[in-house]
Scaffold this motif. Sequence first.
Motif, short mmCIF file in Angstrom:
data_model
loop_
_atom_site.label_atom_id
_atom_site.label_comp_id
_atom_site.label_asym_id
_atom_site.label_seq_id
_atom_site.Cartn_x
_atom_site.Cartn_y
_atom_site.Cartn_z
N GLU A 176 -52.38 28.94 15.50
CA GLU A 176 -53.77 29.29 15.21
C GLU A 176 -54.73 28.49 16.08
OE1 GLU A 176 -54.28 28.65 11.03
OE2 GLU A 176 -53.16 30.46 10.48
N ALA A 177 -54.44 27.20 16.27
CA ALA A 177 -55.29 26.35 17.12
C ALA A 177 -55.27 26.86 18.56
CB ALA A 177 -54.83 24.89 17.05
N ARG A 178 -54.10 27.25 19.04
CA ARG A 178 -54.02 27.80 20.40
C ARG A 178 -54.81 29.09 20.52
NH1 ARG A 178 -47.70 26.59 20.89
NH2 ARG A 178 -47.83 24.47 21.71
N ALA A 179 -54.67 29.95 19.51
CA ALA A 179 -55.40 31.22 19.53
C ALA A 179 -56.91 30.96 19.49
CB ALA A 179 -54.98 32.10 18.36
N GLU A 180 -57.32 30.02 18.65
CA GLU A 180 -58.74 29.69 18.56
C GLU A 180 -59.24 29.10 19.88
OE1 GLU A 180 -61.66 26.88 15.86
OE2 GLU A 180 -59.77 27.56 15.02
N ARG A 181 -58.43 28.25 20.50
CA ARG A 181 -58.81 27.67 21.79
C ARG A 181 -58.95 28.77 22.84
NH1 ARG A 181 -54.46 24.68 25.14
NH2 ARG A 181 -54.03 26.84 25.50
N GLU A 182 -58.00 29.70 22.86
CA GLU A 182 -58.06 30.81 23.81
C GLU A 182 -59.31 31.66 23.57
OE1 GLU A 182 -56.29 31.48 26.54
OE2 GLU A 182 -55.26 29.59 26.17
N ALA A 183 -59.62 31.90 22.29
CA ALA A 183 -60.81 32.68 21.97
C ALA A 183 -62.07 31.95 22.43
CB ALA A 183 -60.87 32.95 20.47
N MET A 184 -62.10 30.63 22.21
CA MET A 184 -63.26 29.84 22.64
C MET A 184 -63.38 29.85 24.16
SD MET A 184 -62.96 26.67 19.96
CE MET A 184 -64.42 25.79 20.49
N LEU A 185 -62.25 29.71 24.86
CA LEU A 185 -62.29 29.74 26.32
C LEU A 185 -62.74 31.10 26.83
CD1 LEU A 185 -59.05 27.75 27.26
CD2 LEU A 185 -61.42 27.03 27.59
N LYS A 186 -62.25 32.16 26.18
CA LYS A 186 -62.65 33.52 26.58
C LYS A 186 -64.15 33.69 26.37
CE LYS A 186 -61.74 38.38 25.63
NZ LYS A 186 -61.07 39.32 24.75
N GLU A 187 -64.63 33.24 25.21
CA GLU A 187 -66.06 33.36 24.93
C GLU A 187 -66.88 32.54 25.92
OE1 GLU A 187 -69.18 32.41 21.27
OE2 GLU A 187 -67.04 32.36 20.89
N ALA A 188 -66.40 31.34 26.25
CA ALA A 188 -67.10 30.50 27.22
C ALA A 188 -67.14 31.19 28.59
CB ALA A 188 -66.44 29.13 27.33
N ARG A 189 -66.00 31.81 28.98
CA ARG A 189 -65.98 32.53 30.27
C ARG A 189 -66.96 33.69 30.25
NH1 ARG A 189 -60.48 33.26 29.60
NH2 ARG A 189 -59.52 31.25 29.77
N GLU A 190 -66.99 34.42 29.14
CA GLU A 190 -67.92 35.55 29.03
C GLU A 190 -69.36 35.09 29.11
OE1 GLU A 190 -66.80 37.42 25.36
OE2 GLU A 190 -65.07 38.44 26.24
N ILE A 191 -69.67 33.99 28.42
CA ILE A 191 -71.03 33.44 28.47
C ILE A 191 -71.37 33.00 29.88
CG2 ILE A 191 -72.46 31.50 27.70
CD1 ILE A 191 -71.09 31.77 24.95
N LYS A 192 -70.41 32.33 30.53
CA LYS A 192 -70.63 31.88 31.92
C LYS A 192 -70.89 33.07 32.83
CE LYS A 192 -67.36 31.39 34.74
NZ LYS A 192 -66.24 31.21 35.57
N ASP A 193 -70.06 34.11 32.70
CA ASP A 193 -70.23 35.30 33.54
C ASP A 193 -71.58 35.96 33.27
OD1 ASP A 193 -67.74 34.83 34.62
OD2 ASP A 193 -66.70 36.33 33.39
N LYS A 194 -71.97 36.01 32.00
CA LYS A 194 -73.25 36.61 31.66
C LYS A 194 -74.40 35.80 32.24
CE LYS A 194 -75.91 38.35 27.70
NZ LYS A 194 -77.18 38.01 28.24
N VAL A 195 -74.32 34.48 32.12
CA VAL A 195 -75.37 33.62 32.66
C VAL A 195 -75.46 33.79 34.18
CG1 VAL A 195 -75.98 31.19 33.08
CG2 VAL A 195 -75.36 31.93 30.80
N ILE A 196 -74.30 33.84 34.83
CA ILE A 196 -74.30 34.02 36.29
C ILE A 196 -74.88 35.39 36.65
CG2 ILE A 196 -72.77 34.36 38.28
CD1 ILE A 196 -71.00 32.12 37.13
N ALA A 197 -74.47 36.42 35.92
CA ALA A 197 -74.98 37.77 36.21
C ALA A 197 -76.49 37.83 35.97
CB ALA A 197 -74.27 38.80 35.33
N ASP A 198 -76.95 37.21 34.88
CA ASP A 198 -78.39 37.19 34.60
C ASP A 198 -79.14 36.43 35.70
OD1 ASP A 198 -77.93 38.60 32.31
OD2 ASP A 198 -78.17 36.89 30.93
N ALA A 199 -78.57 35.31 36.13
CA ALA A 199 -79.21 34.53 37.18
C ALA A 199 -79.26 35.32 38.49
CB ALA A 199 -78.47 33.21 37.39
#
Length: 163
Positions: free
Chosen positions: A70-93
Amino acid sequence: MNITHPESLIFWSVIVFVILFILLRKFAWKPILSAVKGREDSINNALAAAENAKKDMANLKADNEKLLKEARAEREAMLKEAREIKDKVIADAKEEAQQQADKMIKQAQETIEQEKQSALIELKNQVASLSIEIAEKVIKEELSNQDKQRKVVSDMLDDVTLN
C-alpha cells in the motif's frame, strides 16, 4: 520366621514389593503422574504458544507486506500526481510565455506600423513642401517675363476650352 529359605525370601520379597507398590501407588504414583501430566501440559501449552506465535508472525509478515504494498502504491500515486502537476505547471508556463511573446510581437508590429505611417506622412509632407517650393521657383522663373506669362495664360485657356 526363618529367612534362610529361598521360598520364604521370595515370599517376603513379594510382600515387601506389594507393600512398596501400594505405598508408592498411594503416596507417590499420583504426584509423579500429576507432575508428568503437568509437564506434558506445559510442553503442549508451550508448543501451542509457539504455534500461535508462528501464526502471529505469519500474520504480521502478511500485514507488513500489505502495508508495504500500500505504501508503494501510495508513493507511486503521489509521484504520478507530482509529475502531472509539474507537467501542467510547465505547460501553463509555456502557454503564458507564448501568449506574452505573441502580445509583444503584436505590439511591436503595431508600433512599427505606426512609425511607418508617421514616416510616410512626414515624407509626404516633405515631398509636398518640396514640390510647392519647386513649383514656386518654376512659376517665378516662368512668370518673370511678361511674354511667358501671356503664353502660360493662353495655354491654360486653350486647355480649359478643350476639356
